[in-house]
Write a protein that holds these residues in place. Structure first.
Motif, mmCIF file in Angstrom:
data_model
loop_
_atom_site.group_PDB
_atom_site.id
_atom_site.type_symbol
_atom_site.label_atom_id
_atom_site.label_comp_id
_atom_site.label_asym_id
_atom_site.label_seq_id
_atom_site.Cartn_x
_atom_site.Cartn_y
_atom_site.Cartn_z
ATOM 1 N N VAL A 287 46.548 12.941 18.915
ATOM 2 C CA VAL A 287 46.066 13.326 19.865
ATOM 3 C C VAL A 287 44.638 12.581 20.402
ATOM 4 N N ILE A 288 44.313 12.546 21.439
ATOM 5 C CA ILE A 288 43.012 11.832 22.006
ATOM 6 C C ILE A 288 42.146 12.810 22.214
ATOM 7 N N LEU A 289 40.909 12.720 21.520
ATOM 8 C CA LEU A 289 39.706 13.819 21.692
ATOM 9 C C LEU A 289 38.615 12.706 21.728
ATOM 10 N N CYS A 290 37.760 12.867 22.553
ATOM 11 C CA CYS A 290 36.678 12.189 22.879
ATOM 12 C C CYS A 290 37.146 10.605 22.826
ATOM 13 N N LYS B 8 36.045 16.619 11.420
ATOM 14 C CA LYS B 8 35.143 15.971 10.648
ATOM 15 C C LYS B 8 34.954 14.395 10.392
ATOM 16 N N PRO B 9 36.054 14.000 10.012
ATOM 17 C CA PRO B 9 36.203 12.563 9.394
ATOM 18 C C PRO B 9 36.045 11.446 10.625
ATOM 19 N N HIS B 10 36.409 12.278 11.855
ATOM 20 C CA HIS B 10 36.329 11.338 12.997
ATOM 21 C C HIS B 10 35.084 11.657 14.072
ATOM 22 N N ARG B 11 34.148 12.468 13.687
ATOM 23 C CA ARG B 11 33.183 13.139 14.533
ATOM 24 C C ARG B 11 32.194 11.962 14.781
ATOM 25 N N ARG C 181 31.434 10.743 18.716
ATOM 26 C CA ARG C 181 29.979 10.703 19.354
ATOM 27 C C ARG C 181 29.703 9.424 19.725
ATOM 28 N N GLN C 182 29.987 8.226 19.108
ATOM 29 C CA GLN C 182 29.735 7.019 19.456
ATOM 30 C C GLN C 182 30.409 6.832 20.837
#
Ligand code: MG
Length: 382
Positions: free
Chosen positions: A239-242, A327-330, A334-335
């Motif tokens: 999945v692509i998220l942010c 969480k592991p990708h958060r 953000r970056q």
């Protein structure tokens, strides 16, 4: 009795600098002339507003004027332009007209109300401020003190009975410095009301910065937008998220890259600037958005908001799903969001929640996202 306003926006305004006349330049959230138009449109006692613009240039002002605003072409001089505006009103003799310069954007409801009230006992009324500095007359190298008692700076709008000002300006070739000047020779009863520093006229380039500060209490009110989106999960690999590809047993279905988080954020930005929604700007039926990187939508929304006078200041996203774990990708999300939006990292918040296995997100049928965007009026930099 009717009350109308004629806003004169005819000047070339070259002394104020810039590529376009000063009344068309941006000041905070809107263009200079729009500040006065908005004040008149939102005042409960104003029946009609006429905006006088240079002949042949109406499109530089409004493609379609807002409801309640009539646009007319002006004349060669200020007085001729005022006359064009007055004729457009077609009022009765005793109706009241306020004549205002667009180069004074700090027009508030308090001033309009004071002028209308003053007209109950006067032939004309205007906002004015006493001169507090020492006043000198200079001839050669010699100065002479001038008694400043009873000396005033007179601002606009200036209020008149419609019949009288129309008749005075119709019967003259004179170009008056202001419209009160036309009445002065006639012994009119003029009432001055308290003017304000905000009503100062923009004349020179530095005046834009001063005016931005004077209008800051109005223009600094943040604009907040909310966005929501959900996409269906189907068998897949990631999945692509942010903007981050996260390995998963499923993928998000959608016409573009289906980045539900950035779609919600795009809608939040458009919403804060009242620019419609993502579907208006990127119709899902348009083949050019097939598989598109959602960063394109995000950047376009930021660009449109900027053109409307707003700058994105911060955002807060919430992802709603049972899996994958966010969480592991958060931090990476953000970056990537900070990069795509040109925000600093501390202005980008990303959170995640499950829905306790309830509803479509709880049943892992889809992933939803909510976003809040905060926009501020863009500072004038001239
Ligand atoms: Mg979407």
């Amino acid at each position: 009795m009717k009350i109308g306003v004629v806003i004169v926006a005819g000047g070339k305004g070259l002394r104020a600098g810039g590529d376009v006349p000063k009344q068309l330049q941006r000041l905070g959230a809107r263009r200079v002339f729009e500040w006065s138009v908005n004040a008149c449109l939102s005042h409960p006692n104003i029946d009609q507003t006429v905006l006088v613009v240079p002949a042949g240039q109406s499109r530089d002002y409004y493609q379609t004027p807002p409801n309640g605003v009539q646009m007319v072409a002006g004349g060669d001089t200020r007085t001729a332009s005022v006359l064009c505006g007055l004729k457009a009103l077609q009022f009765g003799d005793d109706d009241i007209v306020l004549i205002h310069d667009a180069a004074r954007p700090g027009l508030g409801h308090d001033i309009i109300s004071r002028l209308i009230e003053a007209m109950s006992t006067a032939d004309a009324s205007a906002p004015a401020r006493k001169i507090l500095d020492a006043v000198k007359r200079k001839s050669g190298t010699q100065l002479e003190s001038v008694n400043r008692d009873n000396l005033y700076r007179v601002q606009t709008p200036q209020a008149f009975r419609y019949g009288r000002i129309l008749s005075l300006l119709s019967n003259t070739d004179h170009n008056y410095i202001d419209d009160l000047a036309a009445l002065e020779a006639n012994g009119a009863n003029v009432r001055l009301v308290d003017g304000t520093p905000q009503l100062a006229k923009i004349t020179e380039p530095g005046d834009f910065r001063t005016m931005t500060h004077l209008l800051a209490p109005v223009s600094s009110i943040p604009r907040i937008g909310f966005g929501y989106d959900m996409h269906r999960l189907e068998p897949g690999e990631n999945v692509i998220l942010c903007g981050i590809s996260i390995p998963h047993s499923h993928s998000l279905a959608g016409h573009s890259d289906a980045d539900v988080a950035w779609h919600a954020l795009t809608d939040a930005i458009l919403g804060a600037a009242a620019l419609g929604d993502i579907g208006d700007h990127f119709p899902p039926t348009d083949p050019q958005w097939q598989g598109a990187d959602s960063a394109v939508f995000l950047r376009h929304a930021i660009k449109l908001a900027r053109e409307a006078g707003y700058t994105l200041q911060s955002c807060d996203l919430t992802l709603i799903c049972e899996a994958p774990k966010i969480k592991p990708h958060r931090e990476q999300m953000r970056q990537r969001t900070a990069e795509a939006t040109n925000l600093s990292l501390n202005n980008v918040s990303i959170k995640a929640t499950t829905t306790e296995k309830l509803g479509p997100t709880g049943r892992r049928e889809g992933i939803a996202a909510q976003a809040v965007a905060v926009l501020s009026a863009t500072e004038h930099t001239a």
